[in-house]
Structures are given as structure tokens and as C-alpha cells.
Write a protein that holds these residues in place. Structure first.
Motif, short mmCIF file in Angstrom:
data_model
loop_
_atom_site.label_atom_id
_atom_site.label_comp_id
_atom_site.label_asym_id
_atom_site.label_seq_id
_atom_site.Cartn_x
_atom_site.Cartn_y
_atom_site.Cartn_z
N ASP A 256 -6.80 -3.88 -0.70
CA ASP A 256 -5.44 -3.73 -0.90
C ASP A 256 -4.39 -5.19 -0.70
O ASP A 256 -4.92 -5.72 -0.06
CB ASP A 256 -4.84 -2.69 -0.19
N LYS A 257 -3.65 -5.34 -1.97
CA LYS A 257 -2.85 -6.73 -1.57
C LYS A 257 -1.75 -6.49 -0.67
O LYS A 257 -1.23 -5.59 -0.40
CB LYS A 257 -2.22 -7.03 -2.88
N LEU A 258 -1.69 -7.53 0.19
CA LEU A 258 -0.72 -7.48 1.05
C LEU A 258 -0.15 -9.01 1.32
O LEU A 258 -0.69 -10.05 1.10
CB LEU A 258 -1.35 -7.34 2.62
N THR A 259 1.27 -9.01 1.21
CA THR A 259 1.95 -10.34 1.27
C THR A 259 2.76 -10.55 2.52
O THR A 259 3.45 -9.82 2.89
CB THR A 259 3.05 -10.47 0.13
N LEU A 260 2.26 -11.72 3.10
CA LEU A 260 3.16 -12.00 4.53
C LEU A 260 3.94 -13.23 4.04
O LEU A 260 3.40 -14.43 3.73
CB LEU A 260 2.12 -12.38 5.64
N ALA A 261 5.19 -13.17 4.34
CA ALA A 261 6.03 -14.36 4.34
C ALA A 261 6.17 -15.15 5.67
O ALA A 261 6.06 -14.55 6.68
CB ALA A 261 7.55 -13.85 3.56
N LEU A 262 6.40 -16.50 5.35
CA LEU A 262 6.62 -17.18 6.51
C LEU A 262 7.66 -18.33 6.19
O LEU A 262 7.81 -18.70 4.85
CB LEU A 262 5.12 -17.86 7.20
N VAL A 263 7.80 -19.20 7.04
CA VAL A 263 8.42 -20.59 6.85
C VAL A 263 7.21 -21.33 7.54
O VAL A 263 6.83 -21.27 8.54
CB VAL A 263 9.82 -20.81 7.67
N VAL B 259 -6.82 -11.33 10.47
CA VAL B 259 -7.06 -10.16 11.19
C VAL B 259 -7.06 -9.03 10.12
O VAL B 259 -8.06 -8.14 9.96
CB VAL B 259 -6.32 -9.80 12.22
N LEU B 260 -6.08 -9.37 9.31
CA LEU B 260 -5.77 -8.31 8.30
C LEU B 260 -6.74 -8.33 7.06
O LEU B 260 -7.24 -7.28 6.37
CB LEU B 260 -4.43 -8.04 7.56
N GLU B 261 -7.22 -9.42 7.00
CA GLU B 261 -8.46 -9.80 5.67
C GLU B 261 -9.73 -9.10 6.22
O GLU B 261 -10.43 -8.58 5.47
CB GLU B 261 -8.54 -11.17 5.44
N ASP B 262 -9.99 -9.13 7.72
CA ASP B 262 -11.11 -8.66 8.48
C ASP B 262 -11.21 -7.17 8.25
O ASP B 262 -12.27 -6.74 8.30
CB ASP B 262 -11.44 -9.21 9.51
N ILE B 263 -9.99 -6.58 7.98
CA ILE B 263 -10.22 -4.90 7.66
C ILE B 263 -10.20 -4.55 6.08
O ILE B 263 -9.90 -3.43 5.82
CB ILE B 263 -9.21 -4.10 8.80
N GLY B 264 -9.96 -5.72 5.38
CA GLY B 264 -10.18 -5.18 4.19
C GLY B 264 -9.12 -5.56 3.17
O GLY B 264 -9.15 -5.52 1.90
#
Ligand code: PBE
Length: 267
Positions: A165-172, A187-192
Motif C-alpha cells: 500500500d502506498k503511503l506518503t510522509l511529508a517532512l521539512v 518501520v512502515l516499509e518493514d510492515i509492507g
């Protein structure tokens, strides 16, 4: 030449970072509150600020920067926060995790991990220092995750894995947020999850999570630093609470400088 005053030694310059950072607004406020109108707050970036600090430090030259904790600069250099008797930079800060509306329904596993995420200054510090020493942020984050499986499992235990599943995290691109966002992304990649990190300006980061173009941020500095952004959007996100305590912002100088308070910048 000049008169040898503190301001003169500093060329009446405060070395800042990116314009949208909360610490920049706080510094403008401090300039007014302490009557430092002769000073210019230089806008640049975290990287340019730390480069200027490194160059000054090497030659024991005067410099004052917009600084924050946690940050690797305090491990690398002897620095001090200038006292802030008017309390413009606020008391101790905490960092919150913020999710977009609907993330709980769309990506419950990610939502749960983000909700559980909590670590200590020293944890973030390990990644920040590794990156400062030249490690790729992704590698530094992976290594921290590998070395801290017990802590990570407190966030992921019982969470259902997903399948790309695609997930987007924003940062500066603040050093602290480069560390935290890469870490939680791993960590999120490690759960897929298939995680994309979206690097934006501060206002853009808040807009992204409030409009749903980003799924979450782990970079909300409260109650002071990002108060204006938080207020602007507070109906439009889910506040998942504190992920790190004991943060702070202020004006920072090397300890070889003979001043202790923001008031001394007027001397
Ligand atoms: N900082 C780092 C940010 C928040 C995180 C202190 C530079 C700011 O001033 O907005």
C-alpha cells in the motif's frame, strides 16, 4: 572596523534557517521584544546554518544562530542557548505525530504504528549524528531500526502487515525531521508499505497533511513552534499526540562567546 560591540562583532546578523520554520517567526518576535532592530535575521536553510556555524566555530569567530534541540550540533560543538528572560521561545516543546483525516479507515495498520510511535532524544540523536558524519539518511535509519527492534516492536506488535500500500510522509529537511521521518518510514516499509517521503517547506508540509496529499507527518513542534500552523488547520487533521519530549528552540552561540542572554546582543 566598528566599535567592538556585540552587535558589531556579529555584523548585526542572526544566522537563520528556512523562512517557514517556526523558529524564524519566533526570532522575528524576539527581535522586536528585545529591541534588536539593528539585526538582520538571515534566511537560509538548516544545512547553510550549520555550515556557517562550523566555519565560525573553527576560527572562534562570533556567531548567533537559530538553534534547536534535539540536534547534533550540541554533540559536536560547545554551544549554549542564550537566556530568554521574556520567554519568547517558550518552554520545553514536544513533537507530535499528525495524520490526515481518514487515515485510520484507509490505512489502519499505518495509523496504529504512527499512533504508537514514541522515542527519546537519544534515539533521534543516534540517527542525526550518523547522518552528520556522512551516512545516507536511509541507511542511518535502517541501522537504527535494526539495532532497536525491541522498541520498534512496541509500535508494531499485533499490527496487520500490508502488501505494498502506498503511503506518503511529508517532512521539512530539518536535521531532526530527516532522522525521524526516515526512521518511521523504514518501520512502515518493514510492515509492507511502499513509503514515499515528500520534502516540502514548513507551510507546505502542514498544508499537505491537512488536505490529504500527505498521509502523515512526525514533525509537529508544539505547543509553540508550530502553533500558527496548528491553529490554521486544526479541524483538518488527526493529532496522534507526542512522539518525543524535551525538545526546544532558541538563539544559540558558541560557549567561547562572552554573552549569556538575548539581552546581551544589545551590548
Ligand atoms: N525546527 C526544527 C523547526 C521544527 C523542527 C525547530 C527548525 C521549526 O522551527 O519550525
Amino acid at each position: 572596523g566598528g566599535d567592538g560591540s556585540v552587535g558589531d562583532q556579529l555584523n548585526y546578523t542572526i544566522t537563520g534557517i528556512d523562512a517557514g520554520a517556526g523558529i524564524m517567526a519566533a526570532t522575528e518576535e524576539a527581535i522586536e521584544a528585545y529591541g534588536l532592530e539593528d539585526y538582520t535575521l538571515q534566511t537560509s536553510s538548516s544545512a547553510a546554518m550549520t555550515a556557517a556555524l562550523a566555519a565560525a566555530y573553527e576560527n572562534e569567530e562570533p556567531i548567533v544562530v537559530t538553534g534547536w534541540t534535539p540536534h547534533w550540533k550540541f554533540a559536536k560543538y560547545d554551544l549554549k542557548y542564550l537566556e530568554d528572560p521574556q520567554g519568547i521561545f517558550g518552554e520545553s516543546e514536544v513533537i507530535h505525530t499528525i495524520a490526515r483525516l481518514g487515515l485510520d479507515e484507509d490505512h489502519p495498520s499505518a495509523f496504529e504504528v504512527l499512533d504508537n510511535f514514541y522515542w527519546e532524544q537519544a534515539d533521534m540523536g543516534e540517527i542525526m549524528i550518523a547522518v552528520n558524519e556522512g551516512a545516507d539518511p536511509e541507511d542511518a535509519a535502517s541501522e537504527w531500526v535494526a539495532n532497536n527492534q525491541e522498541k520498534v516492536s512496541e509500535w508494531t506488535n499485533g499490527v496487520a502487515p500490508v502488501d505494498g500500500d502506498k503511503l506518503t510522509l511529508a517532512l521539512v529537511a530539518w536535521d531532526s525531521e530527516i532522522a525521524s521521518t526516515h526512521m518511521i518510514g523504514k518501520v512502515l516499509e518493514d510492515i509492507g508499505y511502499d513509503v514515499e517521503l515528500l520534502s516540502l517547506e514548513a507551510a507546505g508540509m502542514w498544508t499537505a497533511v491537512a488536505t490529504g496529499s500527505a498521509d502523515a507527518i512526525v514533525a509537529a513542534w508544539l505547543p509553540g513552534t508550530h502553533a500558527a500552523y496548528y491553529e490554521d488547520y486544526k479541524e483538518d487533521f488527526i493529532d496522534l499526540g507526542v512522539n518525543l519530549e524535551g525538545a526546544g528552540i532558541g538563539l544559540v552561540v558558541p560557549t567561547y562567546m562572552d554573552i549569556d542572554s538575548i539581552e546581551d546582543l544589545n551590548n
